[in-house]
Motif scaffolding. Structure first.
Motif, short mmCIF file in Angstrom:
data_model
loop_
_atom_site.label_atom_id
_atom_site.label_comp_id
_atom_site.label_asym_id
_atom_site.label_seq_id
_atom_site.Cartn_x
_atom_site.Cartn_y
_atom_site.Cartn_z
N GLY A 1 11.34 3.10 1.31
CA GLY A 1 11.94 2.27 2.14
C GLY A 1 13.68 2.40 1.80
N PRO A 2 14.21 1.83 2.74
CA PRO A 2 15.70 1.96 2.49
C PRO A 2 16.04 1.25 1.14
N VAL A 3 17.48 1.25 0.70
CA VAL A 3 17.96 0.75 -0.36
C VAL A 3 17.55 -1.08 -0.22
N GLY A 4 17.08 -1.26 -1.27
CA GLY A 4 16.89 -2.77 -1.09
C GLY A 4 15.42 -3.16 -1.12
N THR A 5 14.52 -1.74 -0.94
CA THR A 5 13.14 -2.13 -0.87
C THR A 5 12.58 -2.50 -2.18
N LYS A 6 13.00 -2.11 -3.31
CA LYS A 6 12.72 -2.56 -4.76
C LYS A 6 12.74 -4.09 -4.97
N ARG A 7 14.20 -4.45 -4.75
CA ARG A 7 14.38 -5.97 -4.78
C ARG A 7 13.62 -6.72 -4.08
N HIS A 8 13.16 -6.27 -2.65
CA HIS A 8 12.52 -7.08 -1.58
C HIS A 8 10.89 -7.16 -2.28
N LEU A 9 10.49 -6.13 -2.65
CA LEU A 9 9.00 -6.13 -3.24
C LEU A 9 9.06 -7.13 -4.36
N ASP A 10 9.92 -6.89 -5.45
CA ASP A 10 9.97 -7.69 -6.52
C ASP A 10 10.15 -9.15 -6.18
N ASP A 11 10.90 -9.46 -5.15
CA ASP A 11 11.12 -10.96 -4.70
C ASP A 11 9.85 -11.67 -4.36
N LEU A 12 9.06 -10.74 -3.42
CA LEU A 12 7.90 -11.18 -2.77
C LEU A 12 6.82 -11.41 -4.05
N LEU A 13 6.74 -10.50 -5.03
CA LEU A 13 5.76 -10.49 -6.05
C LEU A 13 6.12 -11.81 -6.99
N ASP A 14 7.56 -12.24 -7.07
CA ASP A 14 7.89 -13.08 -7.77
C ASP A 14 7.21 -14.55 -7.28
N VAL A 15 7.02 -14.58 -5.94
CA VAL A 15 6.50 -15.86 -5.25
C VAL A 15 4.85 -15.74 -5.09
N TYR A 16 4.42 -14.80 -5.36
CA TYR A 16 3.04 -14.58 -5.40
C TYR A 16 2.73 -13.81 -6.79
N GLU A 17 2.93 -14.74 -7.60
CA GLU A 17 2.57 -14.06 -9.04
C GLU A 17 1.17 -13.46 -9.27
N TYR A 18 0.33 -14.10 -8.59
CA TYR A 18 -1.12 -13.64 -8.88
C TYR A 18 -1.42 -12.28 -8.33
N MET A 19 -0.42 -11.87 -7.64
CA MET A 19 -0.46 -10.28 -7.02
C MET A 19 -0.01 -9.35 -8.16
N GLN A 20 0.90 -9.74 -9.09
CA GLN A 20 1.54 -8.61 -10.05
C GLN A 20 0.54 -8.09 -10.54
N ASN A 21 0.72 -6.68 -10.75
CA ASN A 21 0.06 -5.77 -11.54
C ASN A 21 -1.56 -5.73 -11.29
N ARG A 22 -1.91 -6.08 -10.13
CA ARG A 22 -3.27 -5.88 -9.67
C ARG A 22 -3.42 -4.05 -9.10
N VAL A 23 -2.35 -3.65 -8.47
CA VAL A 23 -2.35 -2.44 -8.24
C VAL A 23 -1.33 -1.69 -8.73
N ASP A 24 -1.60 -0.25 -8.98
CA ASP A 24 -0.27 0.30 -9.36
C ASP A 24 0.63 0.51 -8.21
N LEU A 25 1.56 -0.23 -8.07
CA LEU A 25 2.54 -0.25 -7.21
C LEU A 25 3.68 0.72 -7.40
N GLN A 26 3.83 1.58 -6.64
CA GLN A 26 5.15 2.41 -6.69
C GLN A 26 6.17 2.21 -5.56
N ILE A 27 7.46 1.96 -6.05
CA ILE A 27 8.27 1.67 -5.04
C ILE A 27 9.38 2.65 -5.02
N ARG A 28 9.78 3.31 -3.89
CA ARG A 28 10.82 4.57 -3.94
C ARG A 28 11.88 3.97 -2.68
N GLU A 29 13.15 4.04 -3.16
CA GLU A 29 14.30 3.90 -2.04
C GLU A 29 14.75 5.21 -1.81
#
Ligand SMILES: [Zn+2]
Ligand SMILES: [Zn+2]
Length: 249
Positions: A88-116
């Protein structure tokens, strides 16, 4: 290339219009474009399903385009799929990181690759894509997906945007353009087009067919007059998209 409209609604979804999502497929490649509320269920109703889509391409980060992202991540994890790429556009990484901060139990469940991605040309999920910045209240990209062979046309998705010449030029020559047409004429709005402005912007452009999408409930019962407003500027084939509509390009 095959395009399935999963969600043709907006931030005010309707029972028959989920928020924004499109499934783009060609051969064994598949790509989800935007993932608003309700899109995951619609995707589950396709042959491809959420198990079959390993890449999501975002136009921007408004809720009605991203709110099913983590539910998609979790559904894929439960289904035993081990990876997801989000582009996605610039800011996608931060957006996903912030979401995963809220839903900690979702962290590292799958190999998540983010590309801006910036405006310009790149590959996503095996598709050759061109992106351009559009006019919305936040940074947003429109995408042009190149057809496969000599006989296949291109598909363009406006994302959320006002209608303007640059975007019409970007879509010129495409087989299909899906364009934001959020409201009927009398709604005062910025960041989205009015039907007459969309018609004026598309004037003289050579586009196989235009589908109107990102439809607010305000548009219900007013399709005919919206098409008439567009037709005053643009005389091409224009139709309303609907959830579940599948087109071969
Ligand atoms: Zn938006
Ligand atoms: Zn939107």
């Amino acid at each position: 290339m095959r395009v399935t409209f999963l969600g043709t609604g907006s931030a005010m979804p309707a029972h028959d219009r989920a928020q924004t999502g499109l499934l783009v497929e060609s051969g064994d490649r598949s790509l989800l474009v935007d993932c608003g509320s309700g899109v995951l269920s619609r995707l589950a109703g396709t042959e491809t399903g959420y198990e079959g889509v390993g890449t999501v391409l975002l136009t921007h980060h408004h809720l009605d385009h991203v709110s099913d992202l983590l539910p998609l991540l979790k559904a894929r994890w439960l289904a035993g799929e081990t990876h997801l790429e989000v582009v996605g556009p610039v800011g996608t990484k931060r957006h996903l990181d912030d979401l995963l901060d809220v839903y900690e139990y979702m962290q590292n469940r799958v190999d998540l690759q983010i590309r801006e991605v910036p405006a310009g040309s790149f590959d996503v999920g095996g598709f050759a894509v061109e992106a351009m910045e559009v006019r919305h209240s936040v940074d947003c990209l429109a995408y042009r997906f190149a057809g496969d062979g000599d006989n296949d046309g291109d598909f363009v998705f406006s994302g959320d945007s006002e209608a303007f010449e640059g975007l019409a030029n970007f879509a010129d020559g495409a087989a299909v353009l899906a364009h934001d047409c959020s409201f009927p004429e009398d709604v005062d709005v910025s960041g989205h087009p009015t039907p007459s402005k969309l018609g004026a912007a598309l004037s003289g452009r050579d586009i196989g067919r235009v589908y109107l999408t990102h439809l607010y409930p305000h548009t219900e019962g007013r399709h005919e007059e919206m098409l008439e407003s567009i037709a005053r500027g643009y005389d091409g084939d224009v139709r309303f998209a609907r959830d579940g509509l599948r087109i071969d390009i």
